[in-house]
Design an enzyme around this catalytic site. Structure first.
Site, mmCIF file in Angstrom:
data_model
loop_
_atom_site.group_PDB
_atom_site.id
_atom_site.type_symbol
_atom_site.label_atom_id
_atom_site.label_comp_id
_atom_site.label_asym_id
_atom_site.label_seq_id
_atom_site.Cartn_x
_atom_site.Cartn_y
_atom_site.Cartn_z
ATOM 1 N N GLU A 1 -6.163 1.467 -20.916
ATOM 2 C CA GLU A 1 -5.752 1.093 -22.199
ATOM 3 C C GLU A 1 -6.802 1.213 -23.160
ATOM 4 O O GLU A 1 -6.189 1.556 -24.431
ATOM 5 C CB GLU A 1 -5.499 -0.596 -21.925
ATOM 6 C CG GLU A 1 -4.436 -1.082 -21.128
ATOM 7 C CD GLU A 1 -4.802 -1.162 -19.707
ATOM 8 O OE1 GLU A 1 -4.242 -2.042 -18.898
ATOM 9 O OE2 GLU A 1 -6.028 -0.534 -19.400
ATOM 10 N N THR B 1 -8.718 10.374 21.827
ATOM 11 C CA THR B 1 -9.016 8.737 22.360
ATOM 12 C C THR B 1 -9.056 7.971 21.094
ATOM 13 O O THR B 1 -8.129 6.976 20.956
ATOM 14 C CB THR B 1 -9.978 8.970 23.036
ATOM 15 O OG1 THR B 1 -10.066 9.816 24.376
ATOM 16 C CG2 THR B 1 -10.128 7.401 23.616
#
Length: 381
Positions: free
Chosen positions: A56, A314
């Site tokens: 903004e 794994t």
């Protein structure tokens, strides 16, 4: 709520602007803002970097006096609190903006509707919900962390057509081509932390950093991404039995960005003496001889928005099996590595279709000779 074509076009523009900050804003969200007066753009901007001006502010600076009476289109509710920067809601009020269209409210407890209420109390017309799903897609990590306290988790794997990551002798370079490997650098740059296992370090001694020179097109797309602004992910190594030494991780330790070694045991004084200053250690709970993944993600949720798992079969499989994965990214090469090759994931021997993970294909695209698939996994966390 019925939106005009102009409203939709301007919010779409704000979303495109927000994407330009996706490699540099963490831990802040990606936000874009467009200011229009008489249906013409008078200001626009996006959040570039944490601690710097919000979207903004950039848009208001560009608009100047033309912000008075304008409509602001913002992808995320303007902040209402003082942090490293002043409240954006206050800035919009002081600039005299007449209407604010917000794609989505901010789940951050420090904001959570307060910005919208501040605007309304000042007499500004506020409307919400325009292109909300697109706005949410800008910040999966930030939103997940704010809503659950846990980071958004992505598992990345590269495999052959027969689901193998390496030949039986461990040779894996290179399964995928240069375009796919470049995309992995983009994926790393999008995440706040990278998790791997000690076996990967012992076998390959990788650096696990974002290689800026391989980011390719995204540097030009953002316009703000440089070697100085690229954010290196926190490199997290799961070393359950505290085995790793500085000599075994010379490449990893040699790149001076933060490293977190996570174990279930304390490292010896001799090991610690060899670790450089950017290496931190953490002892977590043991679960069947390995680091408890729930405890790990809880700890990481205090630090980062998103986690990329680049690990062996794994550990990557454990994340999937324990339903800790929000997204699976698969780079698939047009190769066959054979039935004795190493599997992509180590998973249970499920005996019914009801037991397997629920997955939804979000995106599929060609990268050179390879294909990249992105899946969402339900039931994460």
């Amino acid at each position: 709520m019925t939106w005009s074509a102009h409203d939709i076009q301007m919010m779409a523009r704000a979303i495109q602007l927000a994407k330009r900050g996706r490699f540099t804003t963490a831990p802040n969200p990606n936000v874009g803002c467009v200011l229009t007066l008489n249906d013409k753009i008078v200001g626009e901007g996006f959040h570039i970097q944490a601690g710097g001006p919000h979207a903004e502010v950039h848009a208001l600076r560009m608009a100047g006096d033309k912000a008075r009476g304008a409509t602001a289109y913002v992808t995320l509710e303007p902040c209402s609190h003082y942090g490293r920067t002043p409240p954006c809601a206050k800035g919009l009020i002081e600039a005299g903006v007449a209407r604010v269209v917000v794609a989505m409210t901010d789940p951050n407890p420090q904001v959570a509707g307060r910005g919208i209420n501040m605007l309304k109390d000042a007499g500004i017309e506020v409307q919400t919900g325009l292109l909300e799903n697109d706005a949410r897609a800008l910040n999966p990590g930030f939103l997940t962390r704010m809503e659950t306290g846990l980071p958004f988790v992505t598992v990345k794997v590269a495999a052959s057509l027969d689901g193998k990551t390496a030949l039986s002798n461990g040779v894996s370079k290179w399964i995928t081509g240069p375009q796919a490997r470049s995309d992995v650098q983009r994926l790393r740059a999008c995440h706040s932390a990278l998790v791997t296992g000690v076996e990967t370090i012992l076998a390959d001694n990788p650096t696990l950093n974002v290689r800026f020179d391989e980011l390719g097109y995204v540097v030009e797309q953002t316009g703000v991404l440089t070697l100085a602004t690229v954010q290196q992910p926190l490199r997290v190594v799961l070393d359950s039995r505290a085995r790793l030494t500085a000599e075994q991780a010379s490449n990893l330790f040699g790149f001076a960005s933060p490293i977190l070694l996570v174990s279930t045991q304390v490292y010896s004084a001799a090991q610690l003496a060899g670790f450089p200053a950017h290496v931190e250690t953490l002892v977590l709970a043991d679960k069947q001889g390995r680091v408890d993944l729930t405890a790990l993600l809880t700890e990481l949720g205090k630090r980062v928005n998103s986690v990329l798992v680049e690990a062996g079969a794994t550990l990557a499989g454990a994340f999937v099996e324990q339903q800790k994965v929000d997204e699976l990214v698969l780079y698939q090469a047009p190769k066959l590595l054979g039935s004795h090759g190493r599997n992509m994931l180590v998973l249970p021997d499920w005996q019914s279709m009801d037991s397997i993970p629920a997955m939804t294909l979000l995106d599929e695209r060609k990268l050179g000779c390879d294909r990249r698939f992105i899946f969402s996994l339900q039931g994460a966390h």
